[in-house]
Design an enzyme around this catalytic site. Structure first.
Site, PDB file in Angstrom:
ATOM      1  CG  HIS A 288      -2.131   0.791   1.139  1.00 10.01           C
ATOM      2  ND1 HIS A 288      -2.143   2.125   0.811  1.00 10.01           N
ATOM      3  CD2 HIS A 288      -3.434   0.449   1.307  1.00 10.01           C
ATOM      4  CE1 HIS A 288      -3.378   2.569   0.796  1.00 10.01           C
ATOM      5  NE2 HIS A 288      -4.190   1.579   1.089  1.00 10.01           N
ATOM      6  CG  HIS A 331      -2.312   6.298   9.052  1.00 10.06           C
ATOM      7  ND1 HIS A 331      -3.544   5.989   8.563  1.00 10.06           N
ATOM      8  CD2 HIS A 331      -2.112   7.598   8.730  1.00 10.06           C
ATOM      9  CE1 HIS A 331      -4.083   7.038   7.961  1.00 10.06           C
ATOM     10  NE2 HIS A 331      -3.237   8.033   8.061  1.00 10.06           N
ATOM     11  CD  GLU A 337      -4.479  12.178   7.595  1.00 13.26           C
ATOM     12  OE1 GLU A 337      -5.586  11.607   7.693  1.00 13.26           O
ATOM     13  OE2 GLU A 337      -3.419  11.566   7.426  1.00 13.26           O
ATOM     14  CG  HIS A 361      -8.822  11.490  11.227  1.00 13.30           C
ATOM     15  ND1 HIS A 361      -9.310  11.300   9.956  1.00 13.30           N
ATOM     16  CD2 HIS A 361      -9.703  10.898  12.064  1.00 13.30           C
ATOM     17  CE1 HIS A 361     -10.430  10.601  10.014  1.00 13.30           C
ATOM     18  NE2 HIS A 361     -10.692  10.342  11.290  1.00 13.30           N
ATOM     19  CG  HIS A 367      -6.668   8.633  11.339  1.00 11.25           C
ATOM     20  ND1 HIS A 367      -5.607   9.279  11.924  1.00 11.25           N
ATOM     21  CD2 HIS A 367      -6.493   8.801  10.006  1.00 11.25           C
ATOM     22  CE1 HIS A 367      -4.832   9.822  11.010  1.00 11.25           C
ATOM     23  NE2 HIS A 367      -5.355   9.534   9.828  1.00 11.25           N
TER      24      HIS A 367
END
Length: 432
Positions: A288, A331, A337, A361, A367
């Site tokens: 990812h 993470h 964010e 976040h 989150h």
């Protein structure tokens, strides 16, 4: 109104609304064509390196000194500026809001702007403010410019036409518009009320991110950014000009339109971009990548590799990675964010995160996907899958974001948001 554009992010443009209005070979001749005044609009210090030096020469009916009078204070109570750390008593935590109801009031773009978070310091030229806008009335005799930062506008419902000093641009859901610091404009409705997201960037202007190993292609391509073609208003009637400066608002009366630039050339101009032209890249076999691969624009800071602000999108795309947890993983992040959803569904939280809504976040708060998304993603058959009809965005800053009183008091605040992770039960079994 027919709108025309010039393509190419950061290029030197030249445009004239009347033939021969642009002087040839000289920026400030003794006598400008048509009796115009020459004026330079600088968006960077004069000694900035060539690649960062932003300025445009404007040839206008009246110089801007005629566009200011005796200023008086004006109040837009929902447009807050950083620092605003004591606006809310909300405790630390992740937050999410559903889409607020469109107000019934007659609201122009500045009056309908609702800041939800602030970060940094507007006077230190670092940080941002992020939130929503609601527009139910066009700016007719009202004009505006922001001396504190540039404005990034993301329509979510309805289109807006921004008529600026350097020309007009129309932006609809799926597109963005950027109005640089100091550029005068008015915002007009195209067809009915409009709403969307807005970011006020206090720091260095947005630019395209370095692609690094990606190379010369993909992500946002410079040729797809469009600047308006010169157009002007030669109007003499009473109107008002409002300026945002130092987190406050000031208004003065004018007897003419300040949008009177007949010709211009330079690299400091409003621009628009169709987010559907963004070319995403991703994992072709497994694992990812970091969300930086979705960066459209970045505002650099004085620390190399650490932007003041990034603008990222999560658009329609194919997922093909094998043996990989495909949604955004759990993470904690040094950046904070602010997310919004233009349309469609967001794959990590398909039910609670709605178009027109917001999530926050903040720095070093964990989150990730909710319990239902986790279960579905871990059990899914990993055939190629297309995420279709979706467009989410994220404003990511190195600075903590503080929630405003407006956001804390919104009835769409989901106070039980963190419960979406309550179903993530212990799975450890002690053996492989």
């Amino acid at each position: 109104m027919t709108l025309r554009y010039m393509s190419g992010f950061g290029n030197e443009f030249a445009s004239e609304a009347l033939p021969g209005a642009l002087p040839v070979g000289q920026n400030s001749p003794q006598h400008c064509p048509y009796g115009l005044y020459a004026e330079q609009l600088s968006g960077s210090p004069f000694t900035a390196p060539r690649g960062a030096n932003a300025r445009s020469w404007l040839y206008r009916i009246r110089p801007s000194v005629r566009h200011v009078g005796r200023f008086e204070r004006r109040d837009f109570p929902f447009w807050k500026s950083a620092p605003a750390r004591d606006e809310s008593d909300l405790p630390l935590g992740p937050y999410r809001w559903g889409p607020p109801t469109m107000p019934d009031d007659a609201l122009t773009f500045p009056a309908g702007l609702r800041v939800m978070t602030t970060a940094g310091d507007v006077d230190a030229r670092s940080g941002m403010a992020a939130g929503l806008y609601f527009v139910t009335r066009s700016m007719a005799e009202d004009y505006f410019y922001d001396a504190d930062g540039e404005l990034l506008i993301l329509p979510q419902e309805g289109a807006l036409r921004f008529v600026t000093e350097l020309g007009a641009m129309e932006i609809s859901p799926g597109e963005i518009g950027v109005v640089p610091r100091g550029v005068k404009f008015k915002a007009e409705l195209v067809a009915g009320p409009a709403r969307g997201y807005v970011c006020e960037n206090y720091g260095a202007p947005f630019t395209l991110p370095d692609r690094g190993p990606i190379g010369a292609n993909c992500l946002a391509n410079a040729r797809d950014f469009e600047a308006p073609v010169a157009a002007f208003e030669d109007i003499e009637r009473p109107c008002r000009l409002t300026v945002k400066w130092g987190g406050k608002f000031f208004v003065c009366a004018l007897d003419h339109s300040p949008l009177d630039v007949v010709a211009w050339h330079g690299n400091y101009a409003p621009y628009k971009y169709d987010l559907r032209r963004f070319s995403p890249v991703g994992a072709l076999l497994f694992d990812h990548p970091d969300p930086s691969i979705f960066c459209v624009l970045t505002a650099p800071s004085e620390r190399k590799g650490t932007p003041d602000l990034d603008f990222l999108i999560f658009p329609e795309r194919w997922l093909v990675a094998e043996h990989t947890f495909r949604p955004p993983w759990f993470h904690m992040n040094a950046m904070s964010e602010f997310m919004g959803l233009i349309y469609g569904r967001y794959d990590a939280k398909p039910d609670g995160f709605l178009p027109g809504g917001v999530s926050l976040h903040d720095c070093m708060l964990p989150h990730g996907p909710d319990a239902e998304s986790f279960e579905q993603a871990t059990r899914a058959t990993l055939a190629p899958q297309k995420l279709a009809g979706t467009l989410a965005f994220m404003l990511e800053t190195r600075l903590p974001q503080h929630v405003t009183h407006y956001a804390a008091a919104l009835e769409t605040l989901q106070i039980d948001y963190s419960d979406c992770w309550a179903g993530l039960a212990r799975r450890f079994c002690g053996t492989r």
